[in-house]
Motif scaffolding. Sequence first.
Motif, PDB file in Angstrom:
ATOM      1  N   ARG A 455      60.968  84.357  36.606  1.00  0.00           N
ATOM      2  CA  ARG A 455      60.913  85.247  35.451  1.00  0.00           C
ATOM      3  C   ARG A 455      61.546  84.552  34.254  1.00  0.00           C
ATOM      4  NH1 ARG A 455      63.108  91.040  37.251  1.00  0.00           N
ATOM      5  NH2 ARG A 455      61.938  91.606  35.363  1.00  0.00           N
ATOM      6  N   GLU A 456      60.750  84.357  33.207  1.00  0.00           N
ATOM      7  CA  GLU A 456      61.226  83.677  32.009  1.00  0.00           C
ATOM      8  C   GLU A 456      61.957  84.634  31.077  1.00  0.00           C
ATOM      9  OE1 GLU A 456      58.223  80.273  30.728  1.00  0.00           O
ATOM     10  OE2 GLU A 456      57.131  82.091  31.238  1.00  0.00           O
ATOM     11  N   ALA A 457      62.901  84.095  30.291  1.00  0.00           N
ATOM     12  CA  ALA A 457      63.567  84.884  29.254  1.00  0.00           C
ATOM     13  C   ALA A 457      62.532  85.346  28.226  1.00  0.00           C
ATOM     14  CB  ALA A 457      64.654  84.055  28.589  1.00  0.00           C
ATOM     15  N   ALA A 458      62.828  86.486  27.600  1.00  0.00           N
ATOM     16  CA  ALA A 458      61.848  87.122  26.725  1.00  0.00           C
ATOM     17  C   ALA A 458      61.370  86.214  25.599  1.00  0.00           C
ATOM     18  CB  ALA A 458      62.440  88.411  26.144  1.00  0.00           C
ATOM     19  N   ASP A 459      62.260  85.356  25.057  1.00  0.00           N
ATOM     20  CA  ASP A 459      61.875  84.508  23.932  1.00  0.00           C
ATOM     21  C   ASP A 459      61.287  83.167  24.365  1.00  0.00           C
ATOM     22  OD1 ASP A 459      64.187  83.444  24.949  1.00  0.00           O
ATOM     23  OD2 ASP A 459      65.114  83.042  22.999  1.00  0.00           O
ATOM     24  N   ALA A 460      61.031  83.012  25.689  1.00  0.00           N
ATOM     25  CA  ALA A 460      60.507  81.730  26.181  1.00  0.00           C
ATOM     26  C   ALA A 460      59.322  81.921  27.113  1.00  0.00           C
ATOM     27  CB  ALA A 460      61.612  80.965  26.892  1.00  0.00           C
ATOM     28  N   VAL A 461      58.674  83.075  27.058  1.00  0.00           N
ATOM     29  CA  VAL A 461      57.540  83.344  27.939  1.00  0.00           C
ATOM     30  C   VAL A 461      56.414  82.345  27.625  1.00  0.00           C
ATOM     31  CG1 VAL A 461      55.746  84.993  28.561  1.00  0.00           C
ATOM     32  CG2 VAL A 461      58.100  85.768  28.240  1.00  0.00           C
ATOM     33  N   GLY A 462      55.902  81.703  28.674  1.00  0.00           N
ATOM     34  CA  GLY A 462      54.836  80.724  28.502  1.00  0.00           C
ATOM     35  C   GLY A 462      55.306  79.296  28.332  1.00  0.00           C
ATOM     36  N   PRO A 508      62.212  75.435  28.610  1.00  0.00           N
ATOM     37  CA  PRO A 508      62.147  76.424  29.703  1.00  0.00           C
ATOM     38  C   PRO A 508      63.428  77.256  29.752  1.00  0.00           C
ATOM     39  CG  PRO A 508      61.588  74.203  30.475  1.00  0.00           C
ATOM     40  CD  PRO A 508      62.214  74.058  29.119  1.00  0.00           C
ATOM     41  N   LYS A 509      63.267  78.542  30.004  1.00  0.00           N
ATOM     42  CA  LYS A 509      64.405  79.440  30.182  1.00  0.00           C
ATOM     43  C   LYS A 509      64.101  80.357  31.365  1.00  0.00           C
ATOM     44  CE  LYS A 509      65.739  79.541  25.269  1.00  0.00           C
ATOM     45  NZ  LYS A 509      65.989  80.421  24.090  1.00  0.00           N
ATOM     46  N   VAL A 510      64.756  80.110  32.505  1.00  0.00           N
ATOM     47  CA  VAL A 510      64.538  80.921  33.697  1.00  0.00           C
ATOM     48  C   VAL A 510      65.619  81.990  33.752  1.00  0.00           C
ATOM     49  CG1 VAL A 510      64.390  80.934  36.204  1.00  0.00           C
ATOM     50  CG2 VAL A 510      63.487  78.989  34.912  1.00  0.00           C
TER      51      VAL A 510
END
Length: 518
Positions: A455-462, A508-510
């Motif tokens: 699940r990525e952080a909201a500001d790093a989706v994609g 990337p931000k997990v």
Amino acid sequence: MTKTAAARLTAAGATLALAGALGVTALWTHDAHAATGSATGFATQNGGTTGGAGGETVRATTGTQIHAALCDRAASDTPIVIEVEGTINHGNTSKVSGSSCNTADDVIELKEISNVTLVGIGAGALFDQLGIHIRDSSNIIIQNVHVRNVKKSGSPTSNGGDAIGMEKDVSNVWVDHVTLEASGGEDDGYDALFDMKNNTRYVTLSYSILRNSGRGGLVGSSDSDTGNGPVTYHHNLYQNIDSRAPLLRAGTAHTYNNHFVGITKSGINSRVGAQVKVDHNYFEDSKDVLGTFYTDKGGDWEVDGNIFDNVTWSSPGSDNNPAGPNPTSTTTVAIPYSYDLDDASCVPNLLAATAGANKGNQVSDGSCTPQNPDPTDPTEPTPDPEPTDPEPTDPPTGTNLSIGAGSDGSSKASGTSYGDVRDGDMSSFWSPSGSTGRISVKWGSDTTVSSINVREAADAVGNIGSWRVVNNDTGAVLATGSGAGVITFPATTLRKINFEITGSTGTPKVAELETYGG
């Protein structure tokens, strides 16, 4: 073709008179030998390293017999393979004289000779408190031997305290699948495990264990001894070493796919203009594993694909220039040979199966899978699973096994934490220090996992691009693909699972790395 036992007895009888003349017990000769594989790394350069290939094979069970085999050759460069079995110690290692050798008591002396292979066979070759000294020699292979507790002070002493020491005009040496160990540091009477001095060049140390010593080894005995190298260190385990893993004074070195664990003071110490390529190694539970230490005469390094797992770094100073906490390259090192490169994440388990003496001389072809060198029935390596695109909107059901587990990774950006991927909080996250990296969840006992949810952080989706899911215990790739979300694979029992980001479109931000059972 290897002779039958009867033929070996005949050969043994033919050499009995020679052995008696030399004052030693009988030597056994035959045509085939147990050395396997071919030289790698910088030992392949400068004409290559073949040892005693093509020469007579002699079996020895004492150090004196090893010396006798060298001295009985027609010339000091006549190829010979010496197969060693049993314990070699001070009680059975004496000087033998001859026109093709220059030996000494209480040390295995490979001096003023060339074209020699020394290989352990059968139940193993243990050099107990007895070192191997290579001086003014070339084209030497040492394989599948165990050298322990060589002392420079106290009693008994041998080889200046070095397990394997090379000095004065030595070239083309391949040391492979050996175990080198001490039982302490200089105060306990020991020196180094693997030293190169005074114009020692084109050396490779591979698939070996160096442990329980104050000093791993050096290249160059002083700041004026700058004519050594190049040298390759690959697929070696450095364990419980204080420093010099290795110490490099000038010259070029390539360290790849090594596992460094329990380095207490300093590891790869690049000094006096040395250049070292530090390539896909795994550094674990250690301090100051790369940099320039104890001098203001700095060296350089190129770093690529390494994992730093619980590594601490000291503060820079006038005589201290650690490469971390976020190592970056200070130079580019040209490597003239080809080599198979394993992913750093599988190195610890790979070396546990392959490194050291009496492991069957197994190697890897870059697929993280142990295999016998030069197999008679080669098979294609098992391919990675077909890439899949996870479905982020269909999370698995059941208990998130990450809650309450442990975690670590290859690196972490400032302000982020490994633990943030298992805290159930989407507002916190782990991010690597670069565009790629590894984040892992681990347990203290066997745990069965069949899916993960990235699940990525909201500001790093994609931002997450390509990835691999790896069973850290075995190095097996469980799944590959791209993009965050749910990833499923056959139920696997393990203690640590790795999510490796191998490509990204942004940082990337997990936020969460959830894990679920079968």
